[in-house]
Design a protein around this motif. Sequence first.
Motif, short mmCIF file in Angstrom:
data_model
loop_
_atom_site.label_atom_id
_atom_site.label_comp_id
_atom_site.label_asym_id
_atom_site.label_seq_id
_atom_site.Cartn_x
_atom_site.Cartn_y
_atom_site.Cartn_z
N ILE A 21 0.83 -1.21 0.00
CA ILE A 21 0.00 0.00 0.00
C ILE A 21 0.87 1.26 0.00
O ILE A 21 0.55 2.24 -0.69
N CYS A 73 1.92 2.09 -3.40
CA CYS A 73 0.83 2.30 -4.35
C CYS A 73 0.86 3.73 -4.91
O CYS A 73 0.93 4.70 -4.16
N VAL A 129 -6.33 2.90 -2.87
CA VAL A 129 -6.69 1.60 -2.32
C VAL A 129 -8.19 1.41 -2.56
O VAL A 129 -9.00 2.22 -2.12
N THR A 189 -4.39 7.71 3.40
CA THR A 189 -4.29 6.71 2.34
C THR A 189 -5.50 6.84 1.45
O THR A 189 -6.59 6.37 1.81
N SER A 193 -8.52 6.24 -0.65
CA SER A 193 -9.21 4.95 -0.74
C SER A 193 -10.69 5.17 -1.02
O SER A 193 -11.25 6.21 -0.69
N ASP A 211 -3.70 0.97 -8.82
CA ASP A 211 -4.39 0.84 -7.53
C ASP A 211 -3.99 -0.45 -6.82
O ASP A 211 -3.39 -1.35 -7.41
#
Length: 329
Positions: free
Chosen positions: A45, A48, A52, A76, A78, A98
Amino acid sequence: MTDSISSGAPDYRSSALRAIRIEREAIETLEDRINGEFTKACEVIMACKGRVVVTGMGKSGHIGNKIAATLASTGTPSFFVHPGEASHGDMGMITPQDVVIAISNSGSTSEVVTILPLIKRMGAPLISMTGNPNSVLAKEAIANLDVSVAIEACPLGLAPTSSTTATLVMGDALAVALLEARGFSAEDFAFSHPGGSLGRRLLLRVSDIMHSGDQIPRVLEDTTLSGALLEITRKGLGMTTIVSPTGELTGIFTDGDLRRTLDKSPNVHKTLIRDVMTHNGKTIQADHLAAEALNIMEEMKINALPVTDDDGNLVGAINMHDLLRAGVI
């Protein structure tokens, strides 16, 4: 009068305590699963370049929605995609940049399994959260977070209870680990939560609510104790600052200092404030968040703070009542 609790009445309390105990035990087992798989999931992650994408069906979907929201609010990026909708067009929301977190207690939920080949073909890394490490979902994932439970809190063993709680806690653990790894700050959090009392608490700066100018309680070092007490009374902040002739803060005198001083039975008209003040007390600068002032006051068990500039000159004062009125507390 008939007794309202008969021998055949449901024992609500025992049922509730049993559910809490079972779910607590489910959470405790997660500690041993914060292992290499968890670390790998975090690393994937962190690397990334996209977002997410969390997916899950039914109750797992509800938990997934919350996990996605928590990740997004803690640094993060998402969002949640319903696996059923993904099969009917929403796969277009996912890109190769992703990372996908797929949640399924059984690891074989048909709607989730159906989109696995598409995710793999796209090349988006897959992280699973399952209760079955030997499932299709777990085996296809680059990292599997084990959220299995011994039993559900539901006495029928049917309604997802312990399993959803374990999954939620694992999601929170993931979000917090990533938050700390990113060095995500309270100010960063504030920009994601600008509305309501939370926004006020995190966005307000000391300069927005501090007392300044003539409102600041201050006396010179050669002021008598009685003169300092008059200043405390006039300004109503429960303290006074002590400054040098050039305006540099040299000390503070609070209600607590007064109590300690009175124990020595001083002559209030002859004792100089510099002899009884607190030297090198805690201060804060005007551009700091008001929430930081609150943290200092709570940690030091004090009710007020002088505000200084970079050179140590007094520019303001703030107390717990100011924070309360501003909604910071």
